[in-house]
Design a protein around this motif. Structure first.
Motif, PDB file in Angstrom:
ATOM      1  N   LEU A  26       0.814  -1.214   0.000  1.00  0.00           N
ATOM      2  CA  LEU A  26       0.000   0.000   0.000  1.00  0.00           C
ATOM      3  C   LEU A  26       0.846   1.262   0.000  1.00  0.00           C
ATOM      4  CD1 LEU A  26      -2.933  -0.938   2.412  1.00  0.00           C
ATOM      5  CD2 LEU A  26      -2.865  -1.044  -0.082  1.00  0.00           C
ATOM      6  N   ASP A  27       2.058   1.200   0.530  1.00  0.00           N
ATOM      7  CA  ASP A  27       2.906   2.384   0.478  1.00  0.00           C
ATOM      8  C   ASP A  27       4.081   2.185  -0.480  1.00  0.00           C
ATOM      9  OD1 ASP A  27       4.559   0.683   1.859  1.00  0.00           O
ATOM     10  OD2 ASP A  27       4.710   1.920   3.660  1.00  0.00           O
ATOM     11  N   GLY A  28       3.956   1.220  -1.373  1.00  0.00           N
ATOM     12  CA  GLY A  28       4.969   0.984  -2.387  1.00  0.00           C
ATOM     13  C   GLY A  28       4.440   1.310  -3.772  1.00  0.00           C
ATOM     14  N   PRO A  29       5.323   1.370  -4.757  1.00  0.00           N
ATOM     15  CA  PRO A  29       4.874   1.649  -6.125  1.00  0.00           C
ATOM     16  C   PRO A  29       4.118   0.458  -6.697  1.00  0.00           C
ATOM     17  CG  PRO A  29       7.208   1.116  -6.106  1.00  0.00           C
ATOM     18  CD  PRO A  29       6.780   1.167  -4.668  1.00  0.00           C
ATOM     19  N   MET A  30       3.055   0.713  -7.429  1.00  0.00           N
ATOM     20  CA  MET A  30       2.271  -0.350  -8.039  1.00  0.00           C
ATOM     21  C   MET A  30       1.725   0.155  -9.369  1.00  0.00           C
ATOM     22  SD  MET A  30      -0.620  -2.717  -6.229  1.00  0.00           S
ATOM     23  CE  MET A  30      -0.955  -4.370  -6.845  1.00  0.00           C
ATOM     24  N   SER A  31       2.353  -0.297 -10.416  1.00  0.00           N
ATOM     25  CA  SER A  31       1.971   0.071 -11.774  1.00  0.00           C
ATOM     26  C   SER A  31       1.680  -1.223 -12.518  1.00  0.00           C
ATOM     27  CB  SER A  31       3.111   0.849 -12.444  1.00  0.00           C
ATOM     28  OG  SER A  31       2.815   1.099 -13.797  1.00  0.00           O
ATOM     29  N   VAL A  32       0.422  -1.440 -12.872  1.00  0.00           N
ATOM     30  CA  VAL A  32      -0.059  -2.747 -13.323  1.00  0.00           C
ATOM     31  C   VAL A  32      -0.342  -2.741 -14.817  1.00  0.00           C
ATOM     32  CG1 VAL A  32      -1.812  -4.534 -12.979  1.00  0.00           C
ATOM     33  CG2 VAL A  32      -1.102  -3.084 -11.052  1.00  0.00           C
ATOM     34  N   TYR A  33       0.131  -3.768 -15.492  1.00  0.00           N
ATOM     35  CA  TYR A  33      -0.120  -3.977 -16.924  1.00  0.00           C
ATOM     36  C   TYR A  33      -1.162  -5.077 -17.057  1.00  0.00           C
ATOM     37  CZ  TYR A  33       1.148  -4.691 -21.896  1.00  0.00           C
ATOM     38  OH  TYR A  33       1.149  -4.790 -23.273  1.00  0.00           O
ATOM     39  N   GLU A  34      -2.374  -4.719 -17.481  1.00  0.00           N
ATOM     40  CA  GLU A  34      -3.437  -5.716 -17.635  1.00  0.00           C
ATOM     41  C   GLU A  34      -3.263  -6.423 -18.969  1.00  0.00           C
ATOM     42  OE1 GLU A  34      -8.299  -6.169 -17.395  1.00  0.00           O
ATOM     43  OE2 GLU A  34      -7.422  -4.317 -18.180  1.00  0.00           O
ATOM     44  N   CYS A  35      -3.301  -7.747 -18.940  1.00  0.00           N
ATOM     45  CA  CYS A  35      -2.908  -8.535 -20.104  1.00  0.00           C
ATOM     46  C   CYS A  35      -3.865  -9.693 -20.349  1.00  0.00           C
ATOM     47  CB  CYS A  35      -1.494  -9.073 -19.888  1.00  0.00           C
ATOM     48  SG  CYS A  35      -0.838 -10.030 -21.269  1.00  0.00           S
ATOM     49  N   HIS A  36      -4.260  -9.869 -21.606  1.00  0.00           N
ATOM     50  CA  HIS A  36      -5.004 -11.047 -22.049  1.00  0.00           C
ATOM     51  C   HIS A  36      -4.023 -11.932 -22.809  1.00  0.00           C
ATOM     52  CE1 HIS A  36      -7.658 -13.287 -24.943  1.00  0.00           C
ATOM     53  NE2 HIS A  36      -8.302 -13.496 -23.811  1.00  0.00           N
ATOM     54  N   LEU A  37      -3.725 -13.096 -22.242  1.00  0.00           N
ATOM     55  CA  LEU A  37      -2.638 -13.913 -22.775  1.00  0.00           C
ATOM     56  C   LEU A  37      -2.879 -14.369 -24.210  1.00  0.00           C
ATOM     57  CD1 LEU A  37      -1.692 -16.157 -19.712  1.00  0.00           C
ATOM     58  CD2 LEU A  37      -0.510 -14.132 -20.575  1.00  0.00           C
ATOM     59  N   GLY A  38      -4.140 -14.598 -24.580  1.00  0.00           N
ATOM     60  CA  GLY A  38      -4.421 -15.122 -25.905  1.00  0.00           C
ATOM     61  C   GLY A  38      -4.248 -14.124 -27.023  1.00  0.00           C
TER      62      GLY A  38
END
Length: 649
Positions: free
Chosen positions: A160-172
């Protein structure tokens, strides 16, 4: 049913030995199952290999008879009849010698009316490749993990106090072969890992890989809650992918769907001839928006089933976070329903009390057993305290998607810049509630499907302005309080709306130009973001944000500070018009030199190059209620990140 050849080969790695007794259902297991708190049912129900074959166990309390059918007995329901337990649990069991990994099987369930149903194993660890629907006998202990360091560090870190940058991915559809074929987990592992390292994302969120019969559902119509999809390989192959990401220091988030399930004949619907997993009354058990069934959260055995599914992905697949889909549809009994199409709760209200209780239990169990994980709610309403602890009256999630920020910001950016002065509130409203929850800012797949177009095509203006607006959107998103999530393709401004049957348009990046510029901008945003605690350490605390000027609607400019409890601050100045602005005064809290660390209008990113030559010194001129100010050049449709470097000499 026709006999099928056994073509699946088991993995060769040796794993720890588990005795047959490990899989037996004891009195404590039955007590927890009936109570709805058993969180490891996957070790007791389903199919488990033994020294001489396999043990099968299935919950079908209303069946008149149950048989195990498979390619080891010619799919003959008369060969291997299961025995119902004497304890009234409704569990049927059977040991079969000679069953080996790779054998396909189903449960033949005979209803009280004499109908024969052929059902896949609800606890199967592996399934046939769709459109085939049988479960597959498979070992569970044959993979050697190499992510010990990651797992140990995860438990001690505070996400919660760290960096979080998320890449949403559809594997197919992320990347396919040159012939258009889907890649498997092992082929994807080095490609996806390398790309995430290049672009600087901290996490990848996988759209559901839980087994699903219809590929076009993107995994959101799940039948196999304990099996990674065989479209991309075996369970060990999926573990290989997770392991590779962890070795590279990348967290893995899994989309998980406990809100509804499809009515496919081999699946959970009317499993033993009755509405076992779902409510019998369509006003409670049928989801009109998704044409699917709704779990009966008031039935303890169903709660244990779903809880065990969640824990499996955390236990055995080392998943770092679950993003729980469609939480709003679980919370409200009248979700997507008209008057008269739903049944109030015992108090006459619209809240689904059983679902609320289940979600709290899920979150308490996950955080208790797996310190360091996150459970993230996709929740689109104003339900209070979604991401607050259960003992403080909350639902217990770690984070919640900020759908309000997403809708308002996109609507604002879609306005012609000449009209934005009348809509400044859409840009600033999110800061009135930004710290009421632990928010994640999503630009997800939902915004680039069903005719909505791609992110770049939502932007107004000519082509140059479209790209400038998109870079400005991303800059504001990375600067705004809250963790970040971006759907694949957005990071290089894919023009085409997402199509799950095609690879992303990677040739756009390979050609260079503005698409490569947007990708480079996202890379630099991620790197700067991860290096600056001011941009993440106090994401969920109002002390981490300070407005400099939110009211310059005439110029469509906003200025604000992001701050860290460790000291240091970053100034963000954004100009939402295509008009460059010279000699624009911005009040600052500290005298000295302010380094222009990022500028979305840099030529490197495809911009015009307007800016401040790398930084500027403050001047003793009052502005915005402060005694020191910066005299800035604001680039057109641009955003600046400035960091205080040193005191004035």
């Amino acid at each position: 049913m026709n006999q099928r050849a056994n073509t699946m080969e088991p993995p060769q790695q040796a794993g720890p030995q588990v005795t047959d007794a490990y899989f037996e259902l004891g009195e404590q297991d039955l007590h927890l199952f009936r109570e709805g708190t058993h969180s490891r049912l996957y070790d007791k129900l389903g199919c488990h290999l033994t020294a001489t074959g396999a043990r099968f166990a299935v919950w079908a309390p209303n069946a008149s008879a149950v048989a195990v059918i498979g390619d080891f007995n010619g799919w003959d329901a008369g060969t291997h009849r299961a025995n119902v337990r004497w304890d009234g649990s409704g569990i049927w069991e059977l040991d079969i010698d000679g069953v080996t990994p790779g054998h396909r099987y189903k449960f033949a369930i005979f209803t009280q009316s004499g109908q024969r149903l052929e059902k896949a194993d609800p606890f199967a660890r592996y399934a046939e490749h769709a459109p085939a629907t049988a479960s597959v006998v498979w070992p569970t202990d044959r993979f050697a993990w190499n992510d010990t360091g990651w797992m140990a560090g995860r438990a001690s870190c505070k996400a919660l106090d760290g960096p979080m940058s998320v890449y949403e991915c559809h594997l197919g559809s992320w990347r396919r072969s040159e012939h258009g074929d889907m890649l498997d987990y092992r082929s994807l592992a080095p490609l996806l890992t390398q790309y995430l390292l290049q672009t600087g994302f901290t996490h990848v969120e996988l759209m559901p890989v839980t087994e699903h019969p219809f590929y076009g559902s993107w995994g959101y119509q799940t039948t196999g809650y304990f099996a990674p999809s065989s479209r991309y390989g075996t369970p060990e192959d999926f573990k290989f992918l997770v392991n590779a990401l962890h070795e590279a220091g990348i967290g893995v988030i899994l989309d998980w769907v406990p809100s509804h399930f499809p009515a496919d004949a081999h699946g959970l619907a009317q499993f033993d001839g009755t509405h076992l997993f779902e409510h019998a009354d369509a006003r409670q058990g049928f989801h009109p928006e998704w044409n699917s069934s709704i779990f009966n959260y008031g039935r303890n055995e169903i709660r244990a089933f779903l809880l065990s599914s969640a824990m499996l992905w955390l236990d055995e697949y080392h998943i770092d976070a679950l993003r729980v889909d469609a939480v709003a549809s679980m919370l409200y009994l009248d979700y997507a329903r008209k008057e008269g199409e739903w049944i109030p709760n015992v108090h006459g209200g619209r809240e689904n009390l059983e679902a609320i209780s289940f979600l709290r239990m899920l979150n308490e169990s996950a955080y208790r057993d797996h310190p360091g994980v996150q459970i993230i709610a996709e929740e689109s309403t104003a339900w209070p305290r979604v991401s607050r602890p259960t003992d403080a009256g909350g639902l217990g999630f770690g984070m919640k998607w900020n759908m309000g920020w997403m809708h308002d910001t996109l609507k604002y950016l879609q306005e012609d810049p000449i009209n934005r002065r009348w809509h400044q509130g859409k840009l600033t409203f999110s800061l009135l509630y930004a710290f009421t929850e632990n928010f994640m800012l999503p630009l997800s797949h939902d915004e680039v499907v069903y005719g909505k177009g791609s992110l770049i095509e939502k932007m107004p203006g000519d082509d140059w302005q479209k790209f400038a607006n998109l870079r400005l959107l991303f800059g504001h998103m990375w600067a705004h309080p809250g963790k970040k999530l971006l759907f694949m393709g957005g990071e290089f401004a894919q023009r085409r709306e997402w199509n799950h049957d095609q690879s992303l348009d990677w040739h756009l990046v390979e050609q260079g130009g503005p698409h490569a510029g947007v990708q480079r901008w996202v890379e630099d945003l991620n790197r700067f973001y991860r290096s600056e605690p001011a941009l993440y350490a106090l994401d969920f605390d109002s002390a981490g944000f300070e407005w400099i000027n939110a009211d310059d609607a005439d110029n469509s400019v906003i200025c604000y500070l992001r701050k860290s409890d460790k000291g240091g601050s970053v100034l963000i100045v954004a100009n939402f018009t295509p008009v460059p602005r010279s000699n624009y005064l911005v009040g600052v809290p500290h005298a000295g030199y302010w380094c222009e660390c990022l500028n979305s209008d840099a030529t490197l990113y495809g911009g015009s190059g307007a800016g401040n030559q790398g930084g500027t010194h403050s001047v003793p001129v009052a502005a915005n209620g402060r005694f020191q100010s910066l005299n800035l050049t604001l680039p057109p449709l641009g955003i600046l990140f400035l960091r205080h470097e040193r005191a004035a000499s």
